[in-house]
Design an enzyme around this catalytic site. Structure first.
Site, PDB file in Angstrom:
ATOM      1  N   TYR A   1       0.824  -1.227   0.000  1.00  0.00           N
ATOM      2  CA  TYR A   1       0.000   0.000   0.000  1.00  0.00           C
ATOM      3  C   TYR A   1       0.856   1.274   0.000  1.00  0.00           C
ATOM      4  O   TYR A   1       0.338   2.369  -0.162  1.00  0.00           O
ATOM      5  CB  TYR A   1      -0.953   0.041   1.212  1.00  0.00           C
ATOM      6  CG  TYR A   1      -1.843  -1.165   1.382  1.00  0.00           C
ATOM      7  CD1 TYR A   1      -2.021  -2.094   0.359  1.00  0.00           C
ATOM      8  CD2 TYR A   1      -2.519  -1.389   2.575  1.00  0.00           C
ATOM      9  CE1 TYR A   1      -2.822  -3.206   0.534  1.00  0.00           C
ATOM     10  CE2 TYR A   1      -3.330  -2.507   2.745  1.00  0.00           C
ATOM     11  CZ  TYR A   1      -3.469  -3.414   1.725  1.00  0.00           C
ATOM     12  OH  TYR A   1      -4.260  -4.517   1.901  1.00  0.00           O
TER      13      TYR A   1
ATOM     14  N   LYS B   1       1.890  -6.622   5.888  1.00  0.00           N
ATOM     15  CA  LYS B   1       1.905  -7.852   5.077  1.00  0.00           C
ATOM     16  C   LYS B   1       3.145  -7.910   4.193  1.00  0.00           C
ATOM     17  O   LYS B   1       3.642  -6.874   3.746  1.00  0.00           O
ATOM     18  CB  LYS B   1       0.655  -7.901   4.179  1.00  0.00           C
ATOM     19  CG  LYS B   1      -0.632  -7.566   4.908  1.00  0.00           C
ATOM     20  CD  LYS B   1      -1.877  -7.710   4.043  1.00  0.00           C
ATOM     21  CE  LYS B   1      -3.085  -7.146   4.773  1.00  0.00           C
ATOM     22  NZ  LYS B   1      -3.356  -5.733   4.523  1.00  0.00           N
TER      23      LYS B   1
ATOM     24  N   HIS C   1       0.809 -11.999   2.080  1.00  0.00           N
ATOM     25  CA  HIS C   1      -0.289 -11.291   1.405  1.00  0.00           C
ATOM     26  C   HIS C   1      -1.088 -12.189   0.441  1.00  0.00           C
ATOM     27  O   HIS C   1      -2.303 -12.133   0.390  1.00  0.00           O
ATOM     28  CB  HIS C   1       0.288 -10.074   0.668  1.00  0.00           C
ATOM     29  CG  HIS C   1      -0.663  -8.933   0.522  1.00  0.00           C
ATOM     30  ND1 HIS C   1      -0.273  -7.611   0.632  1.00  0.00           N
ATOM     31  CD2 HIS C   1      -1.982  -8.894   0.268  1.00  0.00           C
ATOM     32  CE1 HIS C   1      -1.320  -6.828   0.443  1.00  0.00           C
ATOM     33  NE2 HIS C   1      -2.370  -7.581   0.221  1.00  0.00           N
TER      34      HIS C   1
ATOM     35  N   LEU D   1     -17.253  -4.141   2.179  1.00  0.00           N
ATOM     36  CA  LEU D   1     -18.362  -3.441   1.503  1.00  0.00           C
ATOM     37  C   LEU D   1     -18.299  -3.685   0.000  1.00  0.00           C
ATOM     38  O   LEU D   1     -18.839  -2.923  -0.778  1.00  0.00           O
ATOM     39  CB  LEU D   1     -18.277  -1.933   1.800  1.00  0.00           C
ATOM     40  CG  LEU D   1     -18.428  -1.544   3.279  1.00  0.00           C
ATOM     41  CD1 LEU D   1     -18.061  -0.068   3.497  1.00  0.00           C
ATOM     42  CD2 LEU D   1     -19.853  -1.804   3.757  1.00  0.00           C
TER      43      LEU D   1
ATOM     44  N   LYS E   1     -12.343   0.487   4.701  1.00  0.00           N
ATOM     45  CA  LYS E   1     -11.520   1.656   4.366  1.00  0.00           C
ATOM     46  C   LYS E   1     -12.431   2.862   4.141  1.00  0.00           C
ATOM     47  O   LYS E   1     -13.452   2.757   3.455  1.00  0.00           O
ATOM     48  CB  LYS E   1     -10.726   1.374   3.087  1.00  0.00           C
ATOM     49  CG  LYS E   1      -9.950   2.566   2.544  1.00  0.00           C
ATOM     50  CD  LYS E   1     -10.710   3.288   1.439  1.00  0.00           C
ATOM     51  CE  LYS E   1     -10.038   4.566   1.008  1.00  0.00           C
ATOM     52  NZ  LYS E   1     -10.849   5.329   0.027  1.00  0.00           N
TER      53      LYS E   1
ATOM     54  N   ARG F   1     -17.484   9.041   7.939  1.00  0.00           N
ATOM     55  CA  ARG F   1     -17.708   7.603   7.774  1.00  0.00           C
ATOM     56  C   ARG F   1     -16.915   6.764   8.767  1.00  0.00           C
ATOM     57  O   ARG F   1     -17.278   5.621   9.035  1.00  0.00           O
ATOM     58  CB  ARG F   1     -17.364   7.174   6.342  1.00  0.00           C
ATOM     59  CG  ARG F   1     -18.434   7.564   5.361  1.00  0.00           C
ATOM     60  CD  ARG F   1     -18.110   7.040   3.974  1.00  0.00           C
ATOM     61  NE  ARG F   1     -19.182   7.305   3.044  1.00  0.00           N
ATOM     62  CZ  ARG F   1     -19.072   7.186   1.730  1.00  0.00           C
ATOM     63  NH1 ARG F   1     -17.910   6.801   1.197  1.00  0.00           N
ATOM     64  NH2 ARG F   1     -20.100   7.431   0.949  1.00  0.00           N
TER      65      ARG F   1
ATOM     66  N   ASN G   1     -18.970   3.829  10.343  1.00  0.00           N
ATOM     67  CA  ASN G   1     -18.544   2.435  10.183  1.00  0.00           C
ATOM     68  C   ASN G   1     -18.252   1.741  11.502  1.00  0.00           C
ATOM     69  O   ASN G   1     -18.230   0.505  11.556  1.00  0.00           O
ATOM     70  CB  ASN G   1     -17.315   2.368   9.265  1.00  0.00           C
ATOM     71  CG  ASN G   1     -17.648   2.781   7.838  1.00  0.00           C
ATOM     72  OD1 ASN G   1     -18.812   2.928   7.486  1.00  0.00           O
ATOM     73  ND2 ASN G   1     -16.629   2.971   7.017  1.00  0.00           N
TER      74      ASN G   1
HETATM   75  P1  NDP Z   1     -14.067  -1.761   1.397  1.00  0.00           P
HETATM   76  O1  NDP Z   1     -15.081  -2.835   1.193  1.00  0.00           O
HETATM   77  O2  NDP Z   1     -13.655  -1.382   2.776  1.00  0.00           O
HETATM   78  O3  NDP Z   1     -14.634  -0.521   0.615  1.00  0.00           O
HETATM   79  C1  NDP Z   1     -14.024   0.735   0.600  1.00  0.00           C
HETATM   80  C2  NDP Z   1     -14.893   1.634  -0.274  1.00  0.00           C
HETATM   81  O4  NDP Z   1     -16.159   1.812   0.371  1.00  0.00           O
HETATM   82  C3  NDP Z   1     -14.293   2.991  -0.478  1.00  0.00           C
HETATM   83  O5  NDP Z   1     -14.619   3.387  -1.793  1.00  0.00           O
HETATM   84  C4  NDP Z   1     -15.023   3.868   0.537  1.00  0.00           C
HETATM   85  O6  NDP Z   1     -15.115   5.196   0.045  1.00  0.00           O
HETATM   86  C5  NDP Z   1     -16.379   3.205   0.593  1.00  0.00           C
HETATM   87  N1  NDP Z   1     -17.034   3.329   1.902  1.00  0.00           N
HETATM   88  C6  NDP Z   1     -16.466   3.223   3.131  1.00  0.00           C
HETATM   89  N2  NDP Z   1     -17.381   3.422   4.090  1.00  0.00           N
HETATM   90  C7  NDP Z   1     -18.561   3.643   3.473  1.00  0.00           C
HETATM   91  C8  NDP Z   1     -19.872   3.928   3.942  1.00  0.00           C
HETATM   92  N3  NDP Z   1     -20.145   4.022   5.252  1.00  0.00           N
HETATM   93  N4  NDP Z   1     -20.861   4.108   3.024  1.00  0.00           N
HETATM   94  C9  NDP Z   1     -20.597   4.016   1.709  1.00  0.00           C
HETATM   95  N5  NDP Z   1     -19.370   3.758   1.203  1.00  0.00           N
HETATM   96  C10 NDP Z   1     -18.362   3.577   2.080  1.00  0.00           C
HETATM   97  O7  NDP Z   1     -12.787  -2.179   0.508  1.00  0.00           O
HETATM   98  P2  NDP Z   1     -11.230  -2.255   0.761  1.00  0.00           P
HETATM   99  O8  NDP Z   1     -10.646  -2.847  -0.447  1.00  0.00           O
HETATM  100  O9  NDP Z   1     -10.671  -0.962   1.166  1.00  0.00           O
HETATM  101  O10 NDP Z   1     -11.096  -3.294   1.962  1.00  0.00           O
HETATM  102  C11 NDP Z   1     -10.859  -2.907   3.318  1.00  0.00           C
HETATM  103  C12 NDP Z   1      -9.422  -3.163   3.698  1.00  0.00           C
HETATM  104  O11 NDP Z   1      -9.083  -4.536   3.492  1.00  0.00           O
HETATM  105  C13 NDP Z   1      -8.376  -2.428   2.842  1.00  0.00           C
HETATM  106  O12 NDP Z   1      -8.289  -1.062   3.118  1.00  0.00           O
HETATM  107  C14 NDP Z   1      -7.140  -3.216   3.176  1.00  0.00           C
HETATM  108  O13 NDP Z   1      -6.659  -2.853   4.452  1.00  0.00           O
HETATM  109  C15 NDP Z   1      -7.695  -4.642   3.190  1.00  0.00           C
HETATM  110  N6  NDP Z   1      -7.539  -5.310   1.873  1.00  0.00           N
HETATM  111  C16 NDP Z   1      -6.769  -6.454   1.854  1.00  0.00           C
HETATM  112  C17 NDP Z   1      -6.577  -7.147   0.678  1.00  0.00           C
HETATM  113  C18 NDP Z   1      -5.742  -8.378   0.702  1.00  0.00           C
HETATM  114  O14 NDP Z   1      -5.424  -8.907  -0.381  1.00  0.00           O
HETATM  115  N7  NDP Z   1      -5.343  -8.869   1.849  1.00  0.00           N
HETATM  116  C19 NDP Z   1      -7.170  -6.712  -0.598  1.00  0.00           C
HETATM  117  C20 NDP Z   1      -7.992  -5.512  -0.472  1.00  0.00           C
HETATM  118  C21 NDP Z   1      -8.175  -4.881   0.724  1.00  0.00           C
HETATM  119  P3  NDP Z   1     -14.549   6.495   0.880  1.00  0.00           P
HETATM  120  O15 NDP Z   1     -13.106   6.267   1.173  1.00  0.00           O
HETATM  121  O16 NDP Z   1     -14.796   7.615  -0.069  1.00  0.00           O
HETATM  122  O17 NDP Z   1     -15.382   6.586   2.124  1.00  0.00           O
END
Ligand code: NDP
Length: 278
Positions: A53, A78, A109, A191, A233, A239, A243
């Protein structure tokens, strides 16, 4: 319990992890330190980052600047795919970027099955844990066969498996395997990464209306009600509170069944069996 009343979950080594944290994948560079500081101020005590990241340094600065004692913050990072041939060095570089002398959880990872190095990498993580510099160790994106191999060849069961889970991709068989082996499931993309119409589905909207919660809060609660660890995230301060405000209601059996029916086995991230990014 933090100020936000976020419960802890016990890992298989007896350590505690806050069930909800902040994920910082795709938090823009230059914005991560502020976002993590906001989260810590709001009462979050768990941050999920990764060398991939490119924001470990900002996470570490926020942890150090927050004034919150280090022992009260759970930090995960990771090992990236290209570093599988050099896990110890990569881990030390992560600690250096974070500016910390230990992490709470260190994960592989992706399994990268084509390279066949996961067991050797896991042995390196076992050594890192023994040195005290990672309090717990685990994996991410491991399928059943990958977990079986690690356990069979080393006898050490990962504390967590961090996998893509959300109502459109529920991973029931893998989750059952993890539960049967004492591996906590961390749901990434809880989400669906904002890449679907999940938050507009009638089943989610009906539960949101019934409990006076937002659709995102319903989906996040659906995870925690099943015992998963999550770190949605967001870069938006309002939020962060939304959340985390998910521990004061219960979804009914009928609501859980309705959400269970949304499973389309539809992933938005890569397929762990085929992803070989190096
Ligand atoms: P999420 O499912 O957490 O979704 C994030 C998205 O949802 C962003 O666009 C955010 O927008 C939006 N969002 C957040 N809160 C709300 C809300 N209350 N209402 C509406 N929309 C919302 O996806 P991630 O991919 O970020 O997954 C979470 C975490 O998991 C990552 O940050 C990372 O730490 C981890 N991860 C790990 C992976 C792996 O391979 N191990 C792969 C991917 C993620 P905004 O920022 O504008 O609020």
């Amino acid at each position: 319990m933090s100020a936000l009343a976020i419960p802890n979950i016990s890992l298989n080594n007896g350590r505690q992890i806050p069930q909800l944290g902040l994920g910082v994948y795709k938090v823009a560079q230059g914005e991560t330190e502020r976002t993590v500081l906001d989260a810590l101020e709001a009462g979050y005590r768990h941050i999920d980052t990764a060398s991939f990241y490119r924001n470990e340094a900002e996470v570490g600065s926020a942890v150090r600047a927050s004034g919150t004692p280090r022992d009260e913050i759970f930090v995960t990072t990771k090992l990236w795919n290209t570093d599988q041939p050099r896990p110890l060095e990569a881990f030390e570089e992560s600690l250096e970027r974070l500016g910390l002398d230990r992490v709470d959880l260190y994960l592989i990872h992706w399994p990268q099955p084509e390279h066949g190095q996961a067991v050797d990498v896991w042995r390196a993580l076992i050594d890192i844990a023994a040195s005290g510099r990672a309090t717990s160790i685990g994996v991410s994106n491991f399928e059943i066969e990958h977990l079986e191999q690690l356990i069979a060849e080393t006898g050490v069961v990962p504390a967590v498996n961090q996998i893509e889970v959300h109502p459109l991709h529920q991973r029931r068989e893998l989750s059952q395997f993890c539960s049967d082996h004492g591996i906590a499931v961390e749901a990434w993309g809880p989400l669906s990464q904002g890449k679907s119409d999940l938050l507009e589905r009638p089943e989610i909207l009906a539960a949101a209306e019934a409990h006076g919660k937002s659709p995102a809060q319903v989906v996040l609660h659906w995870h925690v009600q099943q015992g998963r660890i999550i770190f949605p995230k967001t870069s938006r301060r309002e939020r962060l509170f939304e959340n985390a405000d998910i521990f004061d209601f219960e979804l009914s059996d009928a609501e859980m069944t309705a959400i269970a029916s949304l499973d389309e086995q539809r992933n938005f991230g890569p397929d762990p069996r085929a992803f070989n990014d190096r």
